[in-house]
Design a protein around this motif. Structure first.
Motif, mmCIF file in Angstrom:
data_model
loop_
_atom_site.group_PDB
_atom_site.id
_atom_site.type_symbol
_atom_site.label_atom_id
_atom_site.label_comp_id
_atom_site.label_asym_id
_atom_site.label_seq_id
_atom_site.Cartn_x
_atom_site.Cartn_y
_atom_site.Cartn_z
ATOM 1 N N GLU A 12 0.738 -1.278 -0.031
ATOM 2 C CA GLU A 12 0.042 0.097 0.060
ATOM 3 C C GLU A 12 0.899 1.284 -0.144
ATOM 4 O O GLU A 12 1.621 1.431 0.821
ATOM 5 N N TYR A 59 13.506 -0.472 4.421
ATOM 6 C CA TYR A 59 12.433 0.289 5.351
ATOM 7 C C TYR A 59 11.757 1.241 4.822
ATOM 8 O O TYR A 59 12.422 2.354 4.294
ATOM 9 N N ARG A 64 2.781 0.599 3.654
ATOM 10 C CA ARG A 64 3.314 -0.630 4.430
ATOM 11 C C ARG A 64 3.023 -2.006 3.293
ATOM 12 O O ARG A 64 2.320 -1.878 2.127
ATOM 13 N N ILE A 65 3.567 -3.041 3.897
ATOM 14 C CA ILE A 65 3.353 -4.277 3.370
ATOM 15 C C ILE A 65 2.591 -5.265 4.091
ATOM 16 O O ILE A 65 2.939 -5.363 5.310
ATOM 17 N N CYS A 66 1.471 -5.859 3.562
ATOM 18 C CA CYS A 66 0.647 -6.861 4.382
ATOM 19 C C CYS A 66 0.606 -8.064 3.647
ATOM 20 O O CYS A 66 0.512 -8.289 2.665
ATOM 21 N N THR A 70 -2.248 -8.534 7.486
ATOM 22 C CA THR A 70 -1.541 -7.697 8.967
ATOM 23 C C THR A 70 0.025 -7.245 8.300
ATOM 24 O O THR A 70 0.558 -7.848 7.496
ATOM 25 N N ASP A 71 0.352 -6.086 8.899
ATOM 26 C CA ASP A 71 1.602 -5.432 8.431
ATOM 27 C C ASP A 71 2.863 -6.278 8.697
ATOM 28 O O ASP A 71 2.898 -6.732 9.995
ATOM 29 N N ARG A 73 5.763 -5.857 9.313
ATOM 30 C CA ARG A 73 6.646 -5.400 10.221
ATOM 31 C C ARG A 73 6.000 -5.856 11.759
ATOM 32 O O ARG A 73 6.986 -5.899 12.635
ATOM 33 N N GLU A 74 4.997 -6.251 11.684
ATOM 34 C CA GLU A 74 4.365 -6.618 13.297
ATOM 35 C C GLU A 74 5.002 -7.706 13.710
ATOM 36 O O GLU A 74 5.305 -8.015 14.720
#
Lengths: 212, 244, 245
Positions: A12, A59, A64-66, A70-71, A73-74
């Motif tokens: 996104e 980075y 974000r990349i999902c 979910t992202d 990065r989480e």
């Protein structure tokens, strides 16, 4: 809950700067199970940067990349456990044999049976020289060992940077066939390419990145 | 292809990958890999040892051949030489793997990079620190150190080189993205190694004088334990930044 | 909402202007305090009954020593903030502070050895405090060397931040090991610092100098921070507007 875990990779509004270069300018994409996203564009358009951003090695300044909603990065480790990245060069130790390379490369992720290793080596046509030090292999043969590693990792998401580099026509068709099989089994592929991949049109999507 | 069952079920709910080996097994695999790679390039293994022997030879030639006088500076000579020798091979601790892309694959494996780097550091210690500790008593004898001091020297250099490898791992990880990192790596690592030098040389001196050196060894051990908790974390952070 | 200032501050133009506005608020009090401290320390304070006038170099030495440590700590904290929250402003602050900290460390070493001449009869003694300071100087050199070794500023920022954090954890270990080492070989330091019986006429100028030096550091780091921000943002439009105006 089921809907959340649908196998989709989504980018996104991804913006990435490399020093003073604005490499990715609001890139967006979606890849779902059974689909291959083919990244094209001139040199410097950010194909490799996008792949590295997706796998968490770069980075993004924005966006974000999902993965599965979910992202990434989480929880990067869980995401990494489900993806494989192959860069320009096959990630192999010159001093080790093909077989040893595959062992130390993939076995940290998952245990695999000897039969599975043999089957994969046979599939990429590497069975005959898998016990030779990688130093003695040609560039194309090294690439085939790397493809064996990709299969052996047994992950749903493949991120491939120029997967057909150094391969002969037969090898290029092998890559196409492997991708087709992966898609047929519900896998996802994101590949940066100079020449179109020899894959079936069904499930193939394209993303053209602009030059700078 | 389907008979290979290579592609896992895509809707599995669990987060951990199937058939993933445990952290200890992964660390062991990494250690084995690095030892195997090192023995295929065996000539590099001898170099730190030869360097250590060479440096300890310089002092008698530069100062005096009298063993009674050399004995007084033996602890300093041994420790300075040990510190410098353990710096030698550091530059390539992570660099080879970074250059051929294998380190990146480990960073993207979903496994903890701290554990993998700790295993690589352990391999580095087995290949350079431990051999140094084993020949340090020999070098000590050549400097006129009495035999009763040798166990203390062996023990202190063993513990000290553990910390050196750990500090070196931090330095090697920090300079991974720097082209010719040798001098910078030493400049970064040596100030951090001062406590090792102080406690190690003191333990050695006490051992030479025939005094109890247990307390100094404890301090060296404490540094090693502290290094084990901190160094892999710092190294992993630095490696990730440098791979980006 | 409480985090708005945090992100506002991270925006380069805002940071640049804020640093510019704050600078005089540090610079003028610093100048006044240092002048007052120097008058108090060099003229008004009585000579020491043991050291005579030699002790007066303490008024420069002690604040420099304090700042040499404080600046390294600031670099580490800023680096950690930069790593954790990906805040580029924090990295810029660390980059701006490093050479100042190294200068204070060098000043500490030079004044320490000048003080050493009348005290010990030699310019250099392996005194634990001076030795620690020398090692701290090496830590600064390593930090700046590492920074300079990278072409990519962002990578330089983040790698050197890891080093600063590792360094700041090690500084006390290095210091206490050096003190321990020194206690094995000679008596405790003969320097004047920390003596509880200092009369107010000596103590007050010292406190003024501490405060003045700290504010002076604040002023210099703000000016350097502006430079860092301009350098990092030299391709941005606001820089042209800012400098053109």
């Amino acid at each position: 809950m089921r809907g959340m875990s649908e196998t989709t990779l989504k980018g996104e509004n991804v913006h990435l700067w490399r020093g003073e270069r604005h490499v990715l300018r609001g890139v967006a994409f979606t890849v779902s199970g059974g689909e291959c996203l083919q990244l094209t564009g001139p040199n410097g358009a950010g194909k490799t940067s996008l792949l590295r951003t997706v796998c968490g090695m770069a980075y993004p300044e924005a966006g974000r990349i999902c993965w599965r909603g979910t992202d990434v990065r989480e929880d990067l480790p869980s995401f990494h456990a489900e993806m494989a990245y192959l860069g320009h060069e096959p990630p192999l130790k010159m001093e080790l044999t093909g077989r040893e390379n595959l062992h130390y490369w993939v076995a940290v992720r998952r245990r695999f049976a000897a039969a599975e290793l043999e089957a994969v080596l046979g599939r990429v046509g590497a069975g005959r020289w898998a016990d030779r030090p990688v130093r003695t292999l040609s560039a194309g043969q090294k690439r085939r060992v790397a493809l064996a590693g990709l299969l052996l990792m047994a992950v749903p998401l493949w991120l491939l940077d120029e997967p057909t580099t150094n391969l002969d026509v037969e090898g290029q068709h092998l890559v196409g066939a492997l991708i087709d099989e992966h898609l047929a089994a519900g896998g996802l592929v994101m590949a940066a390419v100079h020449h179109p991949l020899a894959v079936s049109e069904r499930g193939l999507r394209r993303l053209e990145l602009g030059g700078v | 292809m389907s008979e290979l069952s290579v592609v896992p079920s895509l809707t599995r709910p669990e987060r951990a990958p199937r058939n993933a080996p445990g952290a200890a097994a992964v660390a062991w695999m990494m250690l084995e890999r690095d030892l195997k790679l090192a023995f295929r390039k065996a000539s590099q293994l001898v170099q730190p040892l030869a360097f250590f022997a060479m440096v300890t030879t310089l002092f008698p030639l530069a100062i005096t051949p009298e063993l009674t006088r050399l004995r007084h500076i033996a602890s300093g000579v041994l420790w300075a030489a040990a510190l410098l020798s353990s710096l030698l091979a550091l530059e390539f601790l992570f660099r080879d793997d970074a250059q051929d892309g294998t380190l990146e694959q480990y960073a993207l494996s979903g496994r903890a990079l701290t554990g993998l780097l700790a295993a690589k550091t352990a391999a580095h210690w087995l290949l350079t620190g431990l051999p140094l500790a084993l020949i340090a008593p020999l070098a000590a004898v050549s400097l006129g150190v009495p035999a009763h001091a040798l166990p203390g020297i062996l023990a202190s250099v063993t513990l000290g080189t553990v910390t050196m490898s750990l500090l070196g791992a931090i330095g090697a990880a920090l300079t991974l993205g720097v082209r010719r990192a040798g001098a910078l790596l030493s400049l970064l690592t040596l100030p951090l190694a001062i406590p090792v030098l102080i406690f190690g040389a003191h333990a050695t001196q006490l051992a030479i004088r025939g005094q109890p050196y247990g307390a100094a060894l404890t301090l060296l051990g404490a540094l090693a334990v502290f290094g084990m908790t901190l160094a892999p974390l710092a190294a992993a952070a630095a490696v990730r930044i440098n791979l980006e | 909402m409480t985090w708005t200032w945090f992100h506002r501050l991270a925006s380069p133009p805002h940071l640049y202007r804020t640093a510019g506005r704050l600078t005089p608020w540090f610079a003028w009090p610093a100048a006044l305090l240092i002048i007052a401290g120097l008058i108090g320390g060099l003229w008004l304070a009585p000579p020491d009954y043991q050291q005579g006038d030699a002790y007066r170099i303490m008024y420069v030495h002690a604040p420099s020593a304090w700042l040499s440590l404080m600046v390294y700590t600031i670099m580490a904290v800023a680096g950690a903030i930069g790593l954790i929250w990906r805040m580029k402003a924090a990295h810029a602050l660390a980059a701006a502070a490093a050479p100042i900290g190294a200068s204070f460390t060098l000043a500490t070493l030079v004044t320490g050895s000048l003080w050493g001449k009348p005290m010990w009869g030699t310019y250099w003694q392996w005194d634990p405090r001076l030795t620690s300071e020398l090692l701290l100087f090496f830590l600064y050199l390593g930090y700046m060397g590492l920074r300079a070794a990278f072409e990519d500023l962002q990578r330089a920022d983040r790698v050197s931040a890891v080093l600063a954090v590792v360094g700041v954890i090690n500084v006390p270990i290095i210091h206490y090991s050096v003190v321990w080492w020194n206690s094995l070989h000679q008596g405790p330091s003969v320097m004047y610092l920390g003596k509880p019986t200092m009369p107010p006429s000596m103590l007050v100028p010292l406190l003024l100098m501490f405060l003045g030096f700290t504010l002076f550091f604040g002023a210099v780091v703000l000016v350097r921070l502006q430079g860092e921000v301009l350098n990092r943002e030299r391709a941005a439009h606001w820089v042209e507007e800012e400098l053109g105006a």
